[in-house]
Design a protein around this motif. Structure first.
Motif, PDB file in Angstrom:
ATOM      1  N   ALA A  71       0.631  -1.171   0.422  1.00 53.83           N
ATOM      2  CA  ALA A  71       0.190  -0.175   0.147  1.00 53.83           C
ATOM      3  C   ALA A  71       0.565   1.096   0.287  1.00 53.83           C
ATOM      4  N   THR A  72       1.832   1.305   0.714  1.00 55.09           N
ATOM      5  CA  THR A  72       3.120   2.455   0.604  1.00 55.09           C
ATOM      6  C   THR A  72       3.182   2.463  -0.683  1.00 55.09           C
ATOM      7  N   SER A  73       3.255   2.018  -2.346  1.00 53.50           N
ATOM      8  CA  SER A  73       3.142   2.255  -3.144  1.00 53.50           C
ATOM      9  C   SER A  73       2.360   3.086  -4.110  1.00 53.50           C
ATOM     10  N   GLY A  74       1.087   3.427  -3.339  1.00 56.35           N
ATOM     11  CA  GLY A  74       0.020   3.155  -3.752  1.00 56.35           C
ATOM     12  C   GLY A  74      -1.002   2.610  -4.406  1.00 56.35           C
ATOM     13  N   ALA A  75      -0.500   0.758  -4.352  1.00 58.12           N
ATOM     14  CA  ALA A  75      -1.471  -0.339  -4.575  1.00 58.12           C
ATOM     15  C   ALA A  75      -2.077  -0.453  -3.599  1.00 58.12           C
ATOM     16  N   ARG A  76      -3.337  -1.132  -3.840  1.00 54.24           N
ATOM     17  CA  ARG A  76      -3.896  -1.648  -3.641  1.00 54.24           C
ATOM     18  C   ARG A  76      -3.417  -3.452  -3.108  1.00 54.24           C
ATOM     19  N   PRO A  77      -3.329  -3.913  -2.388  1.00 53.02           N
ATOM     20  CA  PRO A  77      -2.955  -5.408  -2.002  1.00 53.02           C
ATOM     21  C   PRO A  77      -4.084  -5.584  -3.091  1.00 53.02           C
ATOM     22  N   ARG A  78      -4.051  -6.930  -3.235  1.00 52.62           N
ATOM     23  CA  ARG A  78      -4.449  -8.284  -3.990  1.00 52.62           C
ATOM     24  C   ARG A  78      -4.515  -9.308  -3.791  1.00 52.62           C
ATOM     25  N   TRP A  79      -3.576 -10.294  -3.659  1.00 54.42           N
ATOM     26  CA  TRP A  79      -3.034 -11.648  -3.875  1.00 54.42           C
ATOM     27  C   TRP A  79      -1.221 -11.930  -2.537  1.00 54.42           C
ATOM     28  N   PHE A  80      -1.896 -12.763  -1.932  1.00 47.60           N
ATOM     29  CA  PHE A  80      -1.334 -13.341  -1.330  1.00 47.60           C
ATOM     30  C   PHE A  80      -0.660 -14.528  -1.433  1.00 47.60           C
ATOM     31  N   LEU A  81       1.020 -14.412  -1.326  1.00 50.08           N
ATOM     32  CA  LEU A  81       1.311 -16.322  -0.904  1.00 50.08           C
ATOM     33  C   LEU A  81       2.496 -15.761   0.128  1.00 50.08           C
ATOM     34  N   VAL A  82       2.038 -17.646   1.196  1.00 53.12           N
ATOM     35  CA  VAL A  82       2.874 -17.647   2.250  1.00 53.12           C
ATOM     36  C   VAL A  82       3.619 -18.927   2.753  1.00 53.12           C
ATOM     37  N   THR A  83       5.026 -18.554   2.847  1.00 54.35           N
ATOM     38  CA  THR A  83       5.659 -19.995   3.241  1.00 54.35           C
ATOM     39  C   THR A  83       5.970 -20.022   5.288  1.00 54.35           C
ATOM     40  N   LEU A  84       5.447 -20.860   5.822  1.00 57.37           N
ATOM     41  CA  LEU A  84       5.658 -21.579   6.704  1.00 57.37           C
ATOM     42  C   LEU A  84       6.085 -22.306   7.111  1.00 57.37           C
ATOM     43  N   LEU A  85       6.897 -21.653   8.185  1.00 57.71           N
ATOM     44  CA  LEU A  85       8.300 -22.908   8.451  1.00 57.71           C
ATOM     45  C   LEU A  85       7.661 -22.831   9.878  1.00 57.71           C
ATOM     46  N   LEU A  86       7.759 -24.397  10.656  1.00 57.99           N
ATOM     47  CA  LEU A  86       7.420 -24.714  11.541  1.00 57.99           C
ATOM     48  C   LEU A  86       8.142 -25.751  12.586  1.00 57.99           C
ATOM     49  N   PRO A  87       8.235 -25.139  13.963  1.00 59.09           N
ATOM     50  CA  PRO A  87       9.502 -26.533  14.693  1.00 59.09           C
ATOM     51  C   PRO A  87       9.247 -27.741  14.244  1.00 59.09           C
ATOM     52  N   GLU A  88       9.511 -29.188  14.130  1.00 60.96           N
ATOM     53  CA  GLU A  88       9.324 -30.420  14.438  1.00 60.96           C
ATOM     54  C   GLU A  88       8.187 -30.268  15.025  1.00 60.96           C
ATOM     55  N   GLY A  89       7.321 -31.410  14.622  1.00 58.23           N
ATOM     56  CA  GLY A  89       6.108 -32.289  15.863  1.00 58.23           C
ATOM     57  C   GLY A  89       4.963 -31.028  16.056  1.00 58.23           C
ATOM     58  N   GLU A  90       5.262 -29.879  15.177  1.00 60.58           N
ATOM     59  CA  GLU A  90       4.378 -28.743  15.009  1.00 60.58           C
ATOM     60  C   GLU A  90       3.867 -29.051  13.577  1.00 60.58           C
ATOM     61  N   GLU A  91       2.865 -29.452  13.340  1.00 66.03           N
ATOM     62  CA  GLU A  91       2.122 -29.637  12.652  1.00 66.03           C
ATOM     63  C   GLU A  91       1.165 -28.896  12.580  1.00 66.03           C
ATOM     64  N   ARG A  92       0.726 -28.757  13.753  1.00 73.74           N
ATOM     65  CA  ARG A  92      -1.568 -28.543  14.122  1.00 73.74           C
ATOM     66  C   ARG A  92      -1.077 -26.849  13.929  1.00 73.74           C
ATOM     67  N   LEU A  93       0.332 -26.553  14.084  1.00 72.61           N
ATOM     68  CA  LEU A  93       0.042 -24.848  14.213  1.00 72.61           C
ATOM     69  C   LEU A  93       0.141 -24.416  12.478  1.00 72.61           C
ATOM     70  N   ALA A  94       0.069 -25.113  11.971  1.00 76.33           N
ATOM     71  CA  ALA A  94      -0.133 -24.504   9.900  1.00 76.33           C
ATOM     72  C   ALA A  94      -2.195 -24.122   9.695  1.00 76.33           C
ATOM     73  N   GLY A  95      -2.698 -25.434  10.881  1.00 75.52           N
ATOM     74  CA  GLY A  95      -3.639 -24.911  10.798  1.00 75.52           C
ATOM     75  C   GLY A  95      -4.662 -23.489  11.282  1.00 75.52           C
ATOM     76  N   LYS A  96      -3.877 -23.638  12.504  1.00 78.67           N
ATOM     77  CA  LYS A  96      -3.759 -21.930  13.720  1.00 78.67           C
ATOM     78  C   LYS A  96      -3.931 -21.238  12.349  1.00 78.67           C
ATOM     79  N   ILE A  97      -2.283 -21.556  11.796  1.00 77.83           N
ATOM     80  CA  ILE A  97      -2.095 -20.078  11.439  1.00 77.83           C
ATOM     81  C   ILE A  97      -2.885 -19.387  10.169  1.00 77.83           C
ATOM     82  N   MET A  98      -2.636 -20.556   9.224  1.00 82.50           N
ATOM     83  CA  MET A  98      -3.605 -20.271   7.578  1.00 82.50           C
ATOM     84  C   MET A  98      -5.302 -20.061   8.301  1.00 82.50           C
ATOM     85  N   GLY A  99      -5.715 -20.438   9.538  1.00 75.68           N
ATOM     86  CA  GLY A  99      -6.517 -19.834   9.509  1.00 75.68           C
ATOM     87  C   GLY A  99      -6.843 -18.311   9.646  1.00 75.68           C
ATOM     88  N   GLN A 100      -5.740 -17.635  10.484  1.00 69.92           N
ATOM     89  CA  GLN A 100      -5.803 -16.416  11.144  1.00 69.92           C
ATOM     90  C   GLN A 100      -5.498 -15.637   9.559  1.00 69.92           C
TER      91      GLN A 100
END
Length: 326
Positions: A71-100
């Motif tokens: 938005a600082t460029s004057g452009a409206r945000p439209r599309w989002f890509l995301v990389t989730l790097l999670l600690p080993e054994g914490e795969e349950r966090l993926a659902g919570k974070i993607m929900g947010q």
């Protein structure tokens, strides 16, 4: 220390990058928030940022901090890509974070279009890396666009993001010191994190440049704008607005609020003769705005305190890392 690479190191890294593509309107640079590629009458704007300091509500921060940069460029945000790097054994966090992420992207009208999720050895806390895309007619603004004599207008308050993160991560300790209602107010400052509305308004108003101060807070943000534009600045630090919650938390931990993660505030370079009108217009829209300084043709970078002009040094690292070093 943790945090952004020092500018002198980044300058050496960027010297290795070359692009001869004439469609690249904005490429990598110190203090530059976005990249931009021309598609004729329309321009694609992109920005990428990691979230490394927060754990709770990390998906919330990932969406808004990346949207802010676009938005600082004057452009409206439209599309989002995301990389989730999670600690080993914490795969349950993926659902919570993607929900947010899905919830906050929906509020901004942003579509989540892809990404990557993995369990990463050696991590003690999750890391989310977002890439936000937007589009704008013609040439977008850049944080390098400030001009000598431009006024610096700041929205909201310094240290909002850092205050909300500390309140969440040190909830019990702060509740003992200040009470639970205080901690709840400090946590709620995350509600101010988005600057999309004021950035798009300031762009339409005629701002020359904007910057979303993240790591290193307002102090580093002004330096980054000056770096990008090759300018100096004069900053009226005593007039920079700071919330009571931020002041108390920073005093409790011995932190500098001006160098605390500052997403939620927006730094705007605007011609001096239009600055007061911009402040009035933003206030009329319910957005706190303050005239806090000006950019200078000479390279000096100073703060005015008690009427004296003093050197204003760049923070070596964000104050948040004094609490979260692991």
């Amino acid at each position: 220390m943790a945090g952004k690479v020092p500018p002198e190191v980044l300058e050496r890294i960027l010297s290795k990058i070359r692009s001869d593509d004439p469609r690249v309107l904005i490429g990598p640079g110190i203090g530059i928030d976005v990249s931009a590629v021309s598609f004729g009458e329309r321009t694609l704007v992109a920005s990428t940022d990691p979230i490394t300091g927060a754990v709770e509500d990390i998906g919330y921060y990932a969406v808004h901090i990346n949207a802010n940069d676009v938005a600082t460029s004057g452009a409206r945000p439209r599309w989002f890509l995301v990389t989730l790097l999670l600690p080993e054994g914490e795969e349950r966090l993926a659902g919570k974070i993607m929900g947010q992420i899905a919830s906050e992207a929906g509020k901004l009208g942003v579509s989540v279009i892809g990404g990557h999720t993995e369990l990463t050895p050696g991590l003690s806390r999750p890391i989310v890396v977002g890439t936000m895309l937007g589009e704008v007619d013609g040439r977008p603004l850049s944080s390098a666009g400030a001009r000598p004599g431009d006024a610096i207008v700041m929205t909201k308050w310094a240290g909002l993001e850092g205050t909300s993160i500390i309140a969440r991560e040190r909830r019990e300790e702060l509740a003992t010191a200040f009470g639970r209602s205080f901690v709840e107010r400090a946590e709620s400052l995350a509600e101010y994190l988005s600057v999309v509305d004021e950035a798009l308004y300031a762009a339409a108003f005629g701002a020359n440049a904007m910057h979303d101060p993240t790591e290193g807070g307002v102090a580093n943000g002004v330096h980054e704008m000056a770096d990008a534009a090759g300018l100096g600045f004069r900053l009226y630090t005593e007039g920079i607005p700071i919330r009571e919650e931020t002041e108390k938390i920073c005093s409790f931990y011995g932190l500098n609020p001006l160098a605390l993660m500052g997403s939620g505030s927006l730094l705007i370079a605007v011609p001096r003769d239009a600055a007061r009108l911009l402040v009035e217009r933003l206030l009329a829209r319910g957005i706190k705005a303050t005239l806090v300084g000006e950019f200078l043709a000479e390279k000096k970078r100073v703060a005015i305190r008690n009427g004296d002009e003093l050197p204003f040094k760049r923070p070596k690292a964000d104050e948040l890392w004094k609490l979260f070093k692991a």
